[in-house]
Design a protein around this motif. Sequence first.
Motif, short mmCIF file in Angstrom:
data_model
loop_
_atom_site.label_atom_id
_atom_site.label_comp_id
_atom_site.label_asym_id
_atom_site.label_seq_id
_atom_site.Cartn_x
_atom_site.Cartn_y
_atom_site.Cartn_z
N ALA A 1 46.35 -24.55 -38.95
CA ALA A 1 45.52 -25.57 -39.60
C ALA A 1 46.40 -26.36 -40.56
N ALA A 2 46.08 -27.63 -40.74
CA ALA A 2 46.86 -28.52 -41.60
C ALA A 2 46.27 -28.57 -42.99
N THR A 3 47.13 -28.47 -43.99
CA THR A 3 46.68 -28.70 -45.37
C THR A 3 47.21 -30.02 -45.90
N GLY A 4 47.92 -30.76 -45.03
CA GLY A 4 48.42 -32.08 -45.41
C GLY A 4 48.54 -32.97 -44.19
N VAL A 5 48.61 -34.27 -44.41
CA VAL A 5 48.78 -35.24 -43.34
C VAL A 5 49.91 -36.20 -43.72
N ARG A 6 50.68 -36.60 -42.73
CA ARG A 6 51.77 -37.55 -42.96
C ARG A 6 51.70 -38.65 -41.90
N PHE B 1 41.01 -29.28 -47.60
CA PHE B 1 41.01 -27.88 -47.19
C PHE B 1 41.69 -27.81 -45.83
N PRO B 2 42.18 -26.64 -45.42
CA PRO B 2 42.86 -26.52 -44.12
C PRO B 2 41.94 -26.91 -42.98
N THR B 3 42.49 -27.66 -42.01
CA THR B 3 41.65 -28.15 -40.92
C THR B 3 42.43 -28.25 -39.63
N GLN B 4 41.71 -28.09 -38.51
CA GLN B 4 42.22 -28.37 -37.17
C GLN B 4 41.56 -29.61 -36.58
N SER B 5 40.70 -30.25 -37.32
CA SER B 5 39.90 -31.35 -36.80
C SER B 5 40.72 -32.63 -36.69
N PHE B 6 40.81 -33.19 -35.49
CA PHE B 6 41.53 -34.45 -35.34
C PHE B 6 40.75 -35.61 -35.97
N LEU B 7 39.42 -35.48 -36.02
CA LEU B 7 38.63 -36.52 -36.68
C LEU B 7 38.96 -36.57 -38.18
N LEU C 1 51.45 -26.41 -42.73
CA LEU C 1 50.57 -25.66 -41.84
C LEU C 1 50.35 -24.22 -42.33
N VAL C 2 49.16 -23.73 -42.08
CA VAL C 2 48.80 -22.35 -42.42
C VAL C 2 48.06 -21.76 -41.23
N PRO C 3 47.97 -20.43 -41.13
CA PRO C 3 47.19 -19.83 -40.04
C PRO C 3 45.76 -20.35 -40.04
N SER C 4 45.20 -20.53 -38.85
CA SER C 4 43.87 -21.12 -38.74
C SER C 4 42.77 -20.24 -39.32
#
Length: 414
Positions: free
Chosen positions: A287-292, A311-317, A347-350
């Motif tokens: 899961a991502a905790t940041g975006v670039r 918050f950590p997410t896997q959502s592409f939206l 990234l962190v574990p989902s």
Amino acid sequence: MCNRVVFHSDLNNCYASIECMLHPELRGTYLAVCGSTEERHGIVLAKNQLAKKCGVKTGDVIWEAKQKCPQLTTVPPHMEQYLKFSKIVRAIYLRYSPEVEAFGIDESWIEMTGSPLLEHRSPVDVANEIRETVKAETGLTVSIGVSFNKIFAKLGSDMKKPDAVTEIWEDTFRDQVWPLPVSDLLYVGRATTDKLARYGIHTIGALAKAEPEFLQRVLGRNGLKLWIYANGKDTSRVMPCDYEPPVKSIGHGITCTADLATEYEVRQVLLELSQEVGKKLRKHHLAATGVRIYVRDCTLNHREYQARMPFPTQSFLELAEAGSKLFHRRYGWDHPVRSLTISAIDLVPSDTPIQLDLWTDFARHKRKLDLERTVEDIRRRFGIRAINFASLGDSLKIPSHREVEYKMPAVMYQ
């Protein structure tokens, strides 16, 4: 001589050499493998030795390359063939050692320390046998560096090309390596070269003699690593071929078929790209905790921006929305946008627990994830174009074959 022995083998002019091998009529011509002009990838991806002698460089725009070399023949890339021959060559390396670490499609490190092959033969003899075997079985040539660590083995493979073997040992590296430009050292890019030049550091020897504390102040943690490399103190191991390093970031980018002139067009492209990022996050259980986001404008200048996710997410939206907000907040629209990349970072574990708060609608977040998993399942069963967002129609300014590109998003490793 040091007890450790490492090879670095580099396929000479990989793309161009494979094209000449598959199409003998191209041999003896001034050849460059180039991207598609129609889809704005019209640059030189690789060139053969003849074109190189005319000054053609990787990254040259096609018209610029033809100005340097009017007789230049250009061909499109055939990645499936390059990957095929890369696997064939790597299988040859595995006959000599179980520890073969790929470094891109055309380069590999080979750990030879303690090999029974070296009991009665010199490392150079074995390297020459590998070189001749690759040539006999594939028609391709390699240059091999032989040294006591990975960094200098890589440097050795670059020193004599094509079809050559170069030794760099602990008792000779100062004479061989230190006079070379600092840019020849692995991981010293253009920005680092320019920064070091401002302090009078132009050669690998000057880098080696600099104070490590000074380099750390100037370049951060990377400065200390480069000092270690320049002084021949690299001890990093060659990883086995089945080793998968931890994923550091997952991104997807594309050059648009026409410049993007509005934020709506940018949001469309980010949404399209983010779908593959979300898919890869789920595949790797991260899961991502940041975006670039990486933005290159029509003048080829580039900018990079990043932000934390709530918050950590896997959502592409959610990634696409965060990327669009980041673009809106940071990009000044000095010029239209030529290409975009969006990456999930930090990234962190989902299954990392999420701290709930009173303001975030986590039920909505879960519904988004369920929707995205359903979309992915439909595409897996019926094809990638079976379902899509209505806003991502024909007006989307990205190549029509983008479903092929989806198979190769950028996954960065530690």
